[in-house]
Design a protein around this motif. Structure first.
Motif, mmCIF file in Angstrom:
data_model
loop_
_atom_site.group_PDB
_atom_site.id
_atom_site.type_symbol
_atom_site.label_atom_id
_atom_site.label_comp_id
_atom_site.label_asym_id
_atom_site.label_seq_id
_atom_site.Cartn_x
_atom_site.Cartn_y
_atom_site.Cartn_z
ATOM 1 N N PRO A 63 0.808 -1.217 0.000
ATOM 2 C CA PRO A 63 0.000 0.000 0.000
ATOM 3 C C PRO A 63 0.845 1.273 0.000
ATOM 4 N N ILE A 64 0.203 2.362 -0.356
ATOM 5 C CA ILE A 64 0.820 3.682 -0.180
ATOM 6 C C ILE A 64 0.790 3.997 1.314
ATOM 7 N N PRO A 65 1.920 4.270 1.936
ATOM 8 C CA PRO A 65 1.918 4.500 3.383
ATOM 9 C C PRO A 65 1.106 5.733 3.776
ATOM 10 N N ALA A 66 0.275 5.572 4.782
ATOM 11 C CA ALA A 66 -0.474 6.726 5.289
ATOM 12 C C ALA A 66 0.453 7.798 5.841
ATOM 13 N N SER A 67 1.671 7.397 6.229
ATOM 14 C CA SER A 67 2.620 8.356 6.797
ATOM 15 C C SER A 67 3.010 9.443 5.805
ATOM 16 N N LEU A 68 2.800 9.213 4.505
ATOM 17 C CA LEU A 68 3.113 10.254 3.523
ATOM 18 C C LEU A 68 2.232 11.482 3.719
ATOM 19 N N GLY A 69 1.123 11.299 4.399
ATOM 20 C CA GLY A 69 0.262 12.434 4.692
ATOM 21 C C GLY A 69 0.890 13.448 5.626
ATOM 22 N N GLY A 70 2.008 13.086 6.258
ATOM 23 C CA GLY A 70 2.702 14.013 7.145
ATOM 24 C C GLY A 70 3.732 14.872 6.437
ATOM 25 N N LEU A 71 3.881 14.695 5.129
ATOM 26 C CA LEU A 71 4.891 15.447 4.383
ATOM 27 C C LEU A 71 4.321 16.795 3.957
ATOM 28 N N ARG A 72 4.283 17.725 4.889
ATOM 29 C CA ARG A 72 3.625 19.008 4.644
ATOM 30 C C ARG A 72 4.376 19.888 3.652
ATOM 31 N N SER A 73 5.626 19.538 3.313
ATOM 32 C CA SER A 73 6.390 20.310 2.335
ATOM 33 C C SER A 73 6.253 19.751 0.922
ATOM 34 N N LEU A 74 5.426 18.715 0.771
ATOM 35 C CA LEU A 74 5.353 17.994 -0.489
ATOM 36 C C LEU A 74 4.800 18.858 -1.619
ATOM 37 N N THR A 75 5.528 18.875 -2.744
ATOM 38 C CA THR A 75 5.047 19.545 -3.960
ATOM 39 C C THR A 75 4.995 18.588 -5.146
ATOM 40 N N LEU A 76 5.669 17.437 -5.036
ATOM 41 C CA LEU A 76 5.714 16.456 -6.118
ATOM 42 C C LEU A 76 5.741 15.070 -5.503
ATOM 43 N N LEU A 77 4.918 14.165 -6.025
ATOM 44 C CA LEU A 77 4.926 12.776 -5.574
ATOM 45 C C LEU A 77 4.686 11.887 -6.784
ATOM 46 N N HIS A 78 5.718 11.172 -7.220
ATOM 47 C CA HIS A 78 5.622 10.300 -8.379
ATOM 48 C C HIS A 78 5.769 8.843 -7.934
ATOM 49 N N LEU A 79 4.703 8.075 -8.104
ATOM 50 C CA LEU A 79 4.691 6.661 -7.736
ATOM 51 C C LEU A 79 4.249 5.778 -8.901
ATOM 52 N N TYR A 80 4.148 6.318 -10.090
ATOM 53 C CA TYR A 80 3.566 5.567 -11.204
ATOM 54 C C TYR A 80 4.489 4.434 -11.666
ATOM 55 N N GLN A 81 3.864 3.451 -12.335
ATOM 56 C CA GLN A 81 4.534 2.271 -12.862
ATOM 57 C C GLN A 81 5.262 1.489 -11.772
ATOM 58 N N ASN A 82 4.482 1.082 -10.775
ATOM 59 C CA ASN A 82 4.928 0.163 -9.750
ATOM 60 C C ASN A 82 3.875 -0.932 -9.616
#
Length: 237
Positions: A202-221
């Motif tokens: 799964p996509i970790p729920a902890s990524l929700g804590g990355l308040r500085s996030l501007t880009l998240l690329h997880l495609y083709q996995n």
């Protein structure tokens, strides 16, 4: 400087007349051949940039004797072989850029000793094997580029120690296993890219804590499950 040309090769005699030389910048020329091992004679060198030339062969292990180096750029050449095992001896190194060569083999664990490292660019090579957990010791590192190689195995959980990390480009490799939960601890992380790998789970729920996030690329996995509700917290995304 006498002995250095914009075309051809660097000759052995080039290094005998400048014992106090602190900076060499020969980037964007047409220099070719091997990087001479005699470069180790320049013991006061702090800056070495041989980028965008036609150097081939291996990175000479003698380069690790330049223990005052702060900047080492060998970008866009035709270098092959491995990263020298003793790279960890360059304890003052702040910027290591080896991208766009033909380097292979694994990352030496000694690289984790470079505590002053602020920029690490290894992408667009043929580096392989698993990422040594010792890279998690690079506490000052804000930018880590390891994309477009052939790395395998998991993304090390020790990456959770990289508290100053802003950019993590690990795309286009063969990483497997889950995205580590500890990635969510990297509060400065703005640009993680794990696309084009073999990551699962799964996509970790902890990524929700990355308040500085501007880009998240997880495609083709091979990720599965639901998109966690916690990603709604990413108001800047």
């Amino acid at each position: 400087m006498t002995g250095f040309g914009v075309n051809g090769m660097l000759h052995e005699f080039s290094f005998s007349s400048f014992p106090n030389l602190a900076k060499i910048d020969l980037a964007m020329n047409s220099l070719s051949g091997n990087i001479p091992y005699q470069i180790a004679n320049l013991s006061k060198l702090t800056y070495l940039d041989l980028s965008t030339n036609r150097f081939s062969g291996e990175i000479p292990p003698e380069i690790c004797l330049l223990t005052n180096l702060q900047i080492l750029h060998l970008i866009q050449n035709q270098l092959n072989g491995s990263i020298p095992n003793d790279i960890g001896r360059l304890r003052y190194l702040e910027d290591l850029a080896l991208y766009s060569n033909r380097l292979h083999s694994s990352i030496p664990a000694s690289l984790g000793k470079l505590g002053n490292l602020a920029y690490l660019y290894l992408y667009n090579n043929f580096l392989s094997g698993s990422i040594p957990p010792e890279l998690g010791n690079l506490n000052n590192l804000p930018e880590l580029y390891i994309g477009t190689n052939t790395f395998t195995g998991p993304i090390p959980s020790t990456f959770g120690n990289l508290k100053n990390l802003r950019v993590l480009f690990a795309f286009r490799n063969n990483f497997s296993g889950p995205i580590p939960l500890v990635i969510g601890n990297l509060k400065s992380l703005s640009s993680p890219s794990f696309s084009e790998n073999n990551l699962s789970g799964p996509i970790p729920a902890s990524l929700g804590g990355l308040r500085s996030l501007t880009l998240l690329h997880l495609y083709q996995n091979q990720l599965s499950g639901h998109i966690p509700d916690e990603l709604e917290n990413l108001i800047s995304y």
